[in-house]
Design a protein around this motif. Sequence first.
Motif, PDB file in Angstrom:
ATOM      1  N   ASP A   1       0.939  -1.280  -0.174  1.00 31.18           N
ATOM      2  CA  ASP A   1       0.063   0.007   0.058  1.00 31.18           C
ATOM      3  C   ASP A   1       0.727   1.420   0.056  1.00 31.18           C
ATOM      4  N   ARG A   2       0.370   2.206  -0.513  1.00 35.55           N
ATOM      5  CA  ARG A   2       0.966   3.727  -0.747  1.00 35.55           C
ATOM      6  C   ARG A   2      -0.155   4.524   0.078  1.00 35.55           C
ATOM      7  N   ILE A   3       0.274   5.318   1.051  1.00 37.97           N
ATOM      8  CA  ILE A   3      -0.663   6.078   1.709  1.00 37.97           C
ATOM      9  C   ILE A   3      -0.872   7.738   1.152  1.00 37.97           C
ATOM     10  N   THR A   4      -1.941   7.729   0.963  1.00 43.42           N
ATOM     11  CA  THR A   4      -2.311   9.480   0.371  1.00 43.42           C
ATOM     12  C   THR A   4      -2.191  10.506   1.245  1.00 43.42           C
ATOM     13  N   CYS A   5      -1.375  11.579   0.875  1.00 39.84           N
ATOM     14  CA  CYS A   5      -1.122  12.447   1.934  1.00 39.84           C
ATOM     15  C   CYS A   5      -1.309  13.806   1.395  1.00 39.84           C
ATOM     16  N   TYR A   6      -1.423  15.035   1.940  1.00 37.99           N
ATOM     17  CA  TYR A   6      -1.745  16.232   1.228  1.00 37.99           C
ATOM     18  C   TYR A   6      -0.754  17.137   2.200  1.00 37.99           C
ATOM     19  N   ASP A   7       0.052  18.013   1.172  1.00 37.14           N
ATOM     20  CA  ASP A   7       0.901  19.235   1.684  1.00 37.14           C
ATOM     21  C   ASP A   7       0.193  20.300   1.712  1.00 37.14           C
ATOM     22  N   LEU A   8      -0.171  20.643   2.607  1.00 35.64           N
ATOM     23  CA  LEU A   8      -0.956  21.912   2.968  1.00 35.64           C
ATOM     24  C   LEU A   8      -0.366  22.823   4.125  1.00 35.64           C
ATOM     25  N   PRO A   9      -0.024  23.937   3.870  1.00 35.89           N
ATOM     26  CA  PRO A   9       0.451  24.992   4.752  1.00 35.89           C
ATOM     27  C   PRO A   9      -0.588  25.356   5.886  1.00 35.89           C
ATOM     28  N   VAL A  10      -0.357  25.492   7.004  1.00 35.86           N
ATOM     29  CA  VAL A  10      -1.377  25.846   8.187  1.00 35.86           C
ATOM     30  C   VAL A  10      -2.253  27.174   7.585  1.00 35.86           C
ATOM     31  N   SER A  11      -1.347  28.085   6.926  1.00 40.39           N
ATOM     32  CA  SER A  11      -2.078  29.398   6.397  1.00 40.39           C
ATOM     33  C   SER A  11      -3.174  29.030   5.526  1.00 40.39           C
ATOM     34  N   THR A  12      -3.139  28.101   4.665  1.00 37.03           N
ATOM     35  CA  THR A  12      -3.930  27.778   3.504  1.00 37.03           C
ATOM     36  C   THR A  12      -5.139  27.452   4.404  1.00 37.03           C
ATOM     37  N   LEU A  13      -5.143  26.623   5.358  1.00 40.30           N
ATOM     38  CA  LEU A  13      -6.366  26.067   5.903  1.00 40.30           C
ATOM     39  C   LEU A  13      -6.936  27.430   6.652  1.00 40.30           C
TER      40      LEU A  13
ATOM     41  N   ALA B   1      -7.042  30.481   5.868  1.00 37.62           N
ATOM     42  CA  ALA B   1      -7.712  31.148   4.910  1.00 37.62           C
ATOM     43  C   ALA B   1      -8.908  30.332   4.598  1.00 37.62           C
ATOM     44  N   HIS B   2      -8.925  29.018   4.452  1.00 34.02           N
ATOM     45  CA  HIS B   2     -10.355  28.215   4.078  1.00 34.02           C
ATOM     46  C   HIS B   2     -11.298  28.531   5.040  1.00 34.02           C
ATOM     47  N   TYR B   3     -10.777  28.294   6.318  1.00 33.02           N
ATOM     48  CA  TYR B   3     -11.743  28.479   7.357  1.00 33.02           C
ATOM     49  C   TYR B   3     -12.177  29.898   7.965  1.00 33.02           C
ATOM     50  N   ARG B   4     -11.546  30.991   7.318  1.00 34.89           N
ATOM     51  CA  ARG B   4     -11.838  32.385   7.355  1.00 34.89           C
ATOM     52  C   ARG B   4     -11.157  32.827   8.787  1.00 34.89           C
ATOM     53  N   LEU B   5     -10.018  32.383   9.132  1.00 30.35           N
ATOM     54  CA  LEU B   5      -9.444  32.735  10.553  1.00 30.35           C
ATOM     55  C   LEU B   5      -8.324  33.482  10.205  1.00 30.35           C
ATOM     56  N   LYS B   6      -8.052  34.363  11.435  1.00 30.02           N
ATOM     57  CA  LYS B   6      -6.918  35.376  11.034  1.00 30.02           C
ATOM     58  C   LYS B   6      -5.719  34.616  10.974  1.00 30.02           C
ATOM     59  N   GLN B   7      -4.834  34.797   9.902  1.00 30.91           N
ATOM     60  CA  GLN B   7      -3.640  34.108   9.310  1.00 30.91           C
ATOM     61  C   GLN B   7      -2.516  34.697  10.284  1.00 30.91           C
ATOM     62  N   ASP B   8      -2.653  35.872  10.891  1.00 28.45           N
ATOM     63  CA  ASP B   8      -1.532  36.092  11.747  1.00 28.45           C
ATOM     64  C   ASP B   8      -1.519  35.564  13.119  1.00 28.45           C
TER      65      ASP B   8
ATOM     66  N   ARG C   1     -12.897  28.518  14.331  1.00 31.17           N
ATOM     67  CA  ARG C   1     -14.301  29.306  13.891  1.00 31.17           C
ATOM     68  C   ARG C   1     -14.982  29.869  14.496  1.00 31.17           C
ATOM     69  N   PHE C   2     -15.198  28.977  15.849  1.00 35.84           N
ATOM     70  CA  PHE C   2     -16.111  29.285  16.738  1.00 35.84           C
ATOM     71  C   PHE C   2     -15.564  29.673  18.010  1.00 35.84           C
ATOM     72  N   GLN C   3     -14.395  30.056  17.867  1.00 35.63           N
ATOM     73  CA  GLN C   3     -13.701  30.437  19.417  1.00 35.63           C
ATOM     74  C   GLN C   3     -14.212  31.662  19.649  1.00 35.63           C
ATOM     75  N   ASN C   4     -14.247  32.643  18.799  1.00 32.32           N
ATOM     76  CA  ASN C   4     -14.441  34.028  19.555  1.00 32.32           C
ATOM     77  C   ASN C   4     -16.081  34.391  19.039  1.00 32.32           C
ATOM     78  N   ASN C   5     -16.835  33.391  18.864  1.00 32.85           N
ATOM     79  CA  ASN C   5     -18.063  33.629  18.727  1.00 32.85           C
ATOM     80  C   ASN C   5     -19.100  34.220  19.735  1.00 32.85           C
ATOM     81  N   ARG C   6     -19.352  35.570  19.745  1.00 34.22           N
ATOM     82  CA  ARG C   6     -20.183  36.050  20.742  1.00 34.22           C
ATOM     83  C   ARG C   6     -21.514  36.684  20.236  1.00 34.22           C
TER      84      ARG C   6
END
Length: 447
Positions: A208-220, A222-229, A271-276
Amino acid sequence: MLQTIKKHPLGFLHSMSWVGAGATMLYSMRYESAGYPEALFAEAAVILFLVCCGVFLLTPLIGLIIKLVRKQRPSVTQECHFVSAAAKWYESTRSDFFWYYVIIVLVPILPIAALLLPAQEQYIACVFIITIGISIWLCFVLTEMPATRLLKVRDTEDRFDIRVGASAEQMDALHAGDTFGLSKRLWASRRDYLYNMLLKEEVIDQRDRITCYDLPVSTLAAHYRLKQDSFREEDVIWIPLAQFFHRKSTKGFQVIQKLFTHSLSDIANLRFQNNRSSNPEDYHHSSTDLRLEPDEDAVLCVHKNVTRLFAATAQEGNRLYHGCMLLIKGARLDGVKWDRFENLATGPIGDGESADDDLNPQQAQTFYDLLLKGAFPYTLCSLTYHEQEKKLALEIWTEPAEPGKVNRQVAAFTSDDGLNYWLVLSYDELKWYWMNSATMDASPRFY
């Protein structure tokens, strides 16, 4: 054994020098009564004994010099200790790991047993030296045994199919697939351990070969509309473990999770951390039956004359709720106590206890108003439900006041060390609202 010798050649020489010295001494003593001229290889045995003595004196010194010359960075040393511990954690979940504990017992027992041998007392020193050498080598075997047992397949770089980037749909699918990430800086040191653990769990085979994804944390982010800084820029290899495991309560799975440095669910749930939001319609779920335990960062406030408690997370059993709001309808202040935790926690409120530690009504109302306005920082230590009396008891720890930054009214309820209070509220109805939830064993925290 060969892997251990290759990794610790000086240790092998050192331990064998003890064995050799004991064996040559035993040979010499055995033929001493017959006289050395009549003993075969008597002179060679004496020379070999001296050589062995020199070896076990020199090898520790040579090892120390090599260690100083090849001194590793602290981060590299720490990673070596981690993967070694991870191998031990995993192998300890296997049924045949009892040999590891047998060797642990043998290390101190062998020299002691040699001293207690009733027969051949004249050779006891020789046998003792031999057993010391064996025990020293067993210590090296113990050190490497978990990794040696685990790493049946090495250099597994080509066993992973790493795909760079992912579409929005793929990222959503990864989130649903119990996906965990491993920082690229640790990938080379941990991938062999990960692959071999999956092999031993029999969820993959060597083809077997295992499928992996090379994704920076900043890309994720942005996908979840979080503050990248708020995220450190870091490249991560992501692997969806749901493709391998259906029962996540196994000990092996728990150890495999420890190899990872990131959890995609944890990032997505920020995404829900600062939900008020005070608008109930902004929440996806609600219930009047839940009695959740909010996290320590929960805060109380009033909006449109209704008291609300906001919490980034709240828990019930093994389920974690994200982006939570507790609507306390008809909230009324009953009183404020301090240092009375055991009474409120173990029995119903209002059972005739002394009120010496209660704040007077004016002080209690002032404290409550300041709390709702957020006039000082505090921590919610616990929330106790008293269903029959329809009361809530909130344990509040006020943070130490900063000199010169608080007025006299606020300072009256804080101190240099902080203070504990029990805030008791009556209510008409409780209703929890939340944005998302997940079982804690499916989304453990690694930070």
